[in-house]
Design a protein around this motif. Structure first.
Motif, PDB file in Angstrom:
ATOM      1  N   VAL A  26       1.182  -1.215   0.000  1.00 33.42           N
ATOM      2  CA  VAL A  26       0.323  -0.372   0.339  1.00 33.42           C
ATOM      3  C   VAL A  26       0.921   1.239  -0.219  1.00 33.42           C
ATOM      4  O   VAL A  26       1.752   1.518   0.794  1.00 33.42           O
ATOM      5  N   ILE A  27       0.768   2.014  -1.180  1.00 31.15           N
ATOM      6  CA  ILE A  27       1.387   3.377  -1.178  1.00 31.15           C
ATOM      7  C   ILE A  27       0.051   4.165  -0.754  1.00 31.15           C
ATOM      8  O   ILE A  27      -0.679   4.614  -1.048  1.00 31.15           O
ATOM      9  N   ILE A  34       3.123   0.545   2.768  1.00 28.85           N
ATOM     10  CA  ILE A  34       3.226  -0.351   4.036  1.00 28.85           C
ATOM     11  C   ILE A  34       3.474  -2.040   3.110  1.00 28.85           C
ATOM     12  O   ILE A  34       2.367  -1.515   1.707  1.00 28.85           O
ATOM     13  N   ILE A  35       4.226  -2.550   3.830  1.00 27.65           N
ATOM     14  CA  ILE A  35       4.253  -3.819   2.674  1.00 27.65           C
ATOM     15  C   ILE A  35       4.312  -4.827   4.016  1.00 27.65           C
ATOM     16  O   ILE A  35       4.951  -5.082   4.564  1.00 27.65           O
ATOM     17  N   ASN A  36       2.851  -5.940   3.644  1.00 27.92           N
ATOM     18  CA  ASN A  36       2.006  -7.160   4.053  1.00 27.92           C
ATOM     19  C   ASN A  36       2.391  -6.563   5.950  1.00 27.92           C
ATOM     20  O   ASN A  36       2.701  -7.008   7.042  1.00 27.92           O
ATOM     21  N   VAL A  54      -2.232  -1.925   6.869  1.00 31.36           N
ATOM     22  CA  VAL A  54      -2.095  -0.108   7.656  1.00 31.36           C
ATOM     23  C   VAL A  54      -2.743   0.862   6.678  1.00 31.36           C
ATOM     24  O   VAL A  54      -1.171   1.194   6.517  1.00 31.36           O
ATOM     25  N   ILE A  55      -3.706   1.411   6.810  1.00 31.79           N
ATOM     26  CA  ILE A  55      -3.558   2.867   6.410  1.00 31.79           C
ATOM     27  C   ILE A  55      -3.391   3.811   7.264  1.00 31.79           C
ATOM     28  O   ILE A  55      -4.307   4.190   7.843  1.00 31.79           O
ATOM     29  N   ASN A  56      -2.502   4.907   6.785  1.00 31.28           N
ATOM     30  CA  ASN A  56      -2.292   6.114   7.505  1.00 31.28           C
ATOM     31  C   ASN A  56      -3.217   7.783   7.042  1.00 31.28           C
ATOM     32  O   ASN A  56      -2.068   8.576   6.620  1.00 31.28           O
ATOM     33  N   ASP A  68      -6.140  -8.484   7.123  1.00 31.70           N
ATOM     34  CA  ASP A  68      -6.392  -7.145   8.427  1.00 31.70           C
ATOM     35  C   ASP A  68      -6.094  -6.046   7.604  1.00 31.70           C
ATOM     36  O   ASP A  68      -4.816  -6.017   7.232  1.00 31.70           O
ATOM     37  N   ILE A  69      -7.386  -5.402   8.097  1.00 32.88           N
ATOM     38  CA  ILE A  69      -7.217  -4.631   7.323  1.00 32.88           C
ATOM     39  C   ILE A  69      -7.833  -3.115   8.114  1.00 32.88           C
ATOM     40  O   ILE A  69      -8.476  -3.082   9.094  1.00 32.88           O
ATOM     41  N   GLU A  70      -6.810  -1.853   8.312  1.00 32.34           N
ATOM     42  CA  GLU A  70      -7.172  -0.988   9.291  1.00 32.34           C
ATOM     43  C   GLU A  70      -6.864   0.248   8.918  1.00 32.34           C
ATOM     44  O   GLU A  70      -5.470   0.706   8.406  1.00 32.34           O
ATOM     45  N   VAL A  71      -7.869   1.268   8.887  1.00 33.80           N
ATOM     46  CA  VAL A  71      -7.571   2.500   8.293  1.00 33.80           C
ATOM     47  C   VAL A  71      -7.788   3.733   9.326  1.00 33.80           C
ATOM     48  O   VAL A  71      -8.871   3.582  10.369  1.00 33.80           O
TER      49      VAL A  71
END
Length: 120
Positions: A26-27, A34-36, A54-56, A68-71
């Motif tokens: 994820v960029i 974020i990688i894995n 995890v997306i900040n 698992d996804i955390e935003v």
């Protein structure tokens, strides 16, 4: 605009640095990578079984098969086949086949077949 890449079978390069063995990349809007589930600076190919994204910041859409996804920001829609979803505000739908959904405000539909839906 955030970028989500799934199931990379070879190596990939971002900003001149080469990585391999990642299942989820994820960029984020702020440029963080974020990688894995780990910041790129901490990523180790031996950790490839760790599947947490995890997306900040804000992101338009996220979809994954086994993560698992955390935003920590606003999100358009979230779809996870197997994994928990944790977020704040969702403008669209949230769905997971196997996992819990824990969010504050969801404007669209919320669906989980094997899990709980918890409003914060």
């Amino acid at each position: 605009m955030a970028i989500h890449i799934e199931s990379i079978k070879g190596s990939f390069s971002i900003g001149g640095k080469t990585f391999k063995g990642a299942r989820n990349v994820v960029i984020a809007n702020d440029g963080s990578i974020i990688i894995n589930g780990k910041p790129a600076s901490e990523y180790n190919v031996d950790d490839s079984s760790i599947l947490k994204v995890v997306i900040n910041g804000d992101v338009e859409n996220i979809s994954t098969e086994d993560s698992d996804i955390e935003v920590k920001g606003k999100v358009g829609t979230i779809t996870s086949h197997n994994g928990n979803v944790t977020c704040s505000d969702v403008e669209g739908d949230v769905s997971t086949k196997n996992g819990n959904i824990v969010c504050r405000n969801i404007k669209g539909e919320v669906v989980t077949k094997n899990g709980n839906i918890i409003s914060q």
